[in-house]
Enzyme design. Sequence first.
Site, PDB file in Angstrom:
ATOM      1  N   ASP A   8     -38.410   5.104  -2.920  1.00 14.09           N
ATOM      2  CA  ASP A   8     -39.160   6.331  -3.460  1.00 14.09           C
ATOM      3  C   ASP A   8     -38.712   7.392  -2.857  1.00 14.09           C
ATOM      4  O   ASP A   8     -37.578   7.634  -2.159  1.00 14.09           O
ATOM      5  CB  ASP A   8     -40.769   5.824  -2.895  1.00 14.09           C
ATOM      6  CG  ASP A   8     -41.110   6.144  -1.769  1.00 14.09           C
ATOM      7  OD1 ASP A   8     -39.982   6.209  -0.691  1.00 14.09           O
ATOM      8  OD2 ASP A   8     -42.446   5.889  -1.036  1.00 14.09           O
ATOM      9  N   HIS A   9     -39.534   8.468  -3.179  1.00 18.88           N
ATOM     10  CA  HIS A   9     -39.444   9.990  -2.749  1.00 18.88           C
ATOM     11  C   HIS A   9     -39.166  10.149  -1.234  1.00 18.88           C
ATOM     12  O   HIS A   9     -38.562  10.769  -0.981  1.00 18.88           O
ATOM     13  CB  HIS A   9     -40.465  10.852  -2.995  1.00 18.88           C
ATOM     14  CG  HIS A   9     -41.768  10.398  -2.862  1.00 18.88           C
ATOM     15  ND1 HIS A   9     -42.451   9.568  -3.280  1.00 18.88           N
ATOM     16  CD2 HIS A   9     -42.780  11.116  -1.725  1.00 18.88           C
ATOM     17  CE1 HIS A   9     -43.650   9.524  -2.602  1.00 18.88           C
ATOM     18  NE2 HIS A   9     -43.794  10.252  -1.537  1.00 18.88           N
ATOM     19  N   CYS A  65     -38.176   3.057   1.861  1.00 20.36           N
ATOM     20  CA  CYS A  65     -39.392   4.204   1.680  1.00 20.36           C
ATOM     21  C   CYS A  65     -39.659   4.977   2.995  1.00 20.36           C
ATOM     22  O   CYS A  65     -38.579   4.827   3.771  1.00 20.36           O
ATOM     23  CB  CYS A  65     -40.471   3.512   1.309  1.00 20.36           C
ATOM     24  SG  CYS A  65     -41.266   2.337   2.172  1.00 20.36           S
ATOM     25  N   THR A  67     -41.365   4.470   5.754  1.00 21.25           N
ATOM     26  CA  THR A  67     -41.644   3.407   6.477  1.00 21.25           C
ATOM     27  C   THR A  67     -40.848   2.229   6.296  1.00 21.25           C
ATOM     28  O   THR A  67     -40.489   1.482   7.502  1.00 21.25           O
ATOM     29  CB  THR A  67     -42.979   3.005   6.944  1.00 21.25           C
ATOM     30  OG1 THR A  67     -43.403   2.380   5.784  1.00 21.25           O
ATOM     31  CG2 THR A  67     -43.951   4.348   7.075  1.00 21.25           C
ATOM     32  N   GLY A  68     -40.640   1.882   5.220  1.00 19.95           N
ATOM     33  CA  GLY A  68     -39.967   0.479   5.049  1.00 19.95           C
ATOM     34  C   GLY A  68     -40.719  -0.551   4.700  1.00 19.95           C
ATOM     35  O   GLY A  68     -40.292  -1.654   3.913  1.00 19.95           O
ATOM     36  N   GLY A  70     -43.973  -0.643   2.851  1.00 25.57           N
ATOM     37  CA  GLY A  70     -44.540  -0.786   1.257  1.00 25.57           C
ATOM     38  C   GLY A  70     -43.379  -1.349   0.491  1.00 25.57           C
ATOM     39  O   GLY A  70     -43.726  -2.222  -0.006  1.00 25.57           O
ATOM     40  N   HIS A  98     -30.645 -16.266  10.256  1.00 22.37           N
ATOM     41  CA  HIS A  98     -31.655 -17.226  10.280  1.00 22.37           C
ATOM     42  C   HIS A  98     -32.373 -17.154   8.974  1.00 22.37           C
ATOM     43  O   HIS A  98     -33.079 -18.104   8.802  1.00 22.37           O
ATOM     44  CB  HIS A  98     -32.510 -16.938  11.688  1.00 22.37           C
ATOM     45  CG  HIS A  98     -31.836 -17.526  12.965  1.00 22.37           C
ATOM     46  ND1 HIS A  98     -32.793 -17.495  13.835  1.00 22.37           N
ATOM     47  CD2 HIS A  98     -30.740 -17.593  13.089  1.00 22.37           C
ATOM     48  CE1 HIS A  98     -31.880 -17.791  15.054  1.00 22.37           C
ATOM     49  NE2 HIS A  98     -30.594 -17.794  14.560  1.00 22.37           N
ATOM     50  N   ASN A  99     -32.690 -15.982   8.507  1.00 23.95           N
ATOM     51  CA  ASN A  99     -33.685 -15.994   7.301  1.00 23.95           C
ATOM     52  C   ASN A  99     -33.103 -16.022   5.914  1.00 23.95           C
ATOM     53  O   ASN A  99     -33.604 -16.119   4.988  1.00 23.95           O
ATOM     54  CB  ASN A  99     -34.658 -14.921   7.326  1.00 23.95           C
ATOM     55  CG  ASN A  99     -35.138 -14.513   8.908  1.00 23.95           C
ATOM     56  OD1 ASN A  99     -35.344 -13.551   9.430  1.00 23.95           O
ATOM     57  ND2 ASN A  99     -35.841 -15.657   9.190  1.00 23.95           N
ATOM     58  N   ARG A 132     -30.519 -25.920  10.433  1.00 20.29           N
ATOM     59  CA  ARG A 132     -32.008 -25.892  10.479  1.00 20.29           C
ATOM     60  C   ARG A 132     -32.742 -24.845   9.992  1.00 20.29           C
ATOM     61  O   ARG A 132     -33.954 -24.854   9.391  1.00 20.29           O
ATOM     62  CB  ARG A 132     -32.587 -25.836  12.118  1.00 20.29           C
ATOM     63  CG  ARG A 132     -32.257 -24.723  12.910  1.00 20.29           C
ATOM     64  CD  ARG A 132     -32.465 -25.114  14.538  1.00 20.29           C
ATOM     65  NE  ARG A 132     -32.225 -23.893  15.177  1.00 20.29           N
ATOM     66  CZ  ARG A 132     -31.259 -23.440  15.435  1.00 20.29           C
ATOM     67  NH1 ARG A 132     -30.126 -24.113  15.376  1.00 20.29           N
ATOM     68  NH2 ARG A 132     -31.205 -22.493  16.446  1.00 20.29           N
ATOM     69  N   HIS A 133     -31.947 -23.575   9.842  1.00 22.64           N
ATOM     70  CA  HIS A 133     -32.723 -22.528   9.096  1.00 22.64           C
ATOM     71  C   HIS A 133     -32.527 -22.727   7.630  1.00 22.64           C
ATOM     72  O   HIS A 133     -33.594 -22.045   7.058  1.00 22.64           O
ATOM     73  CB  HIS A 133     -31.720 -21.013   9.598  1.00 22.64           C
ATOM     74  CG  HIS A 133     -31.683 -21.133  11.000  1.00 22.64           C
ATOM     75  ND1 HIS A 133     -32.683 -20.633  11.642  1.00 22.64           N
ATOM     76  CD2 HIS A 133     -30.460 -21.258  11.715  1.00 22.64           C
ATOM     77  CE1 HIS A 133     -32.303 -20.593  12.892  1.00 22.64           C
ATOM     78  NE2 HIS A 133     -31.131 -20.801  13.057  1.00 22.64           N
ATOM     79  N   ARG A 136     -36.113 -24.119   7.035  1.00 22.89           N
ATOM     80  CA  ARG A 136     -37.064 -23.294   7.202  1.00 22.89           C
ATOM     81  C   ARG A 136     -37.136 -22.246   6.049  1.00 22.89           C
ATOM     82  O   ARG A 136     -38.114 -21.699   5.441  1.00 22.89           O
ATOM     83  CB  ARG A 136     -37.023 -22.474   8.412  1.00 22.89           C
ATOM     84  CG  ARG A 136     -37.372 -23.261   9.577  1.00 22.89           C
ATOM     85  CD  ARG A 136     -36.648 -22.835  10.979  1.00 22.89           C
ATOM     86  NE  ARG A 136     -36.700 -24.008  12.178  1.00 22.89           N
ATOM     87  CZ  ARG A 136     -36.040 -23.877  13.119  1.00 22.89           C
ATOM     88  NH1 ARG A 136     -35.130 -23.043  13.291  1.00 22.89           N
ATOM     89  NH2 ARG A 136     -36.364 -24.838  14.211  1.00 22.89           N
TER      90      ARG A 136
END
Length: 149
Positions: A8-9, A65, A67-68, A70, A98-99, A132-133, A136
């Site tokens: 965004d802006h 954005c 803050t990151g 939103g 991991h994710n 194992r990840h 998850r």
Amino acid sequence: MKISLGADHGAYELKEAVKKHLNEKGIEYTDYGCFSKESVDYPKYAYLAAAAVAKGESDFGIICCTTGLGVSMAANKVKGVRAAVCTDNHLAEMTRRHNNANVICMGQSVVSTEQAIEMVDIFLSTEFEGGRHQRRVDLLTDIENGKEL
Ligand code: RB5
């Protein structure tokens, strides 16, 4: 490797800096906007860049954005997207390992441009560990599909 970019802006300048870096590294990308510092609504740009990842049109998303936060909320509502707000190199590495995150979210008011570029490089070059990840990450997909855990 193909990247989708969105901001965004509040993070237009950060997106432009990331774009310059990707250009220097010869990494292909699509810029889904925004295209100026004029005020816009972050969900739209997060959605466009995240949806491209979900559709397989790009491998990873980089979405920013102020803050990151939103943009991460918006991106994570797109099925198939695992978006993580990262503020340091460790997070950028671990959310890949991991994710199996496929979108990195960053805040222009939170991290320096130099820090953001470092995180982008780490995020794009770190492999998912699986094992194992994977179990998850599969559970995350179950939640997304409405399954009760
Ligand atoms: C826009 O003012 C700001 O709210 C946005 O960039 C973002 O930080 C939202 O989470």
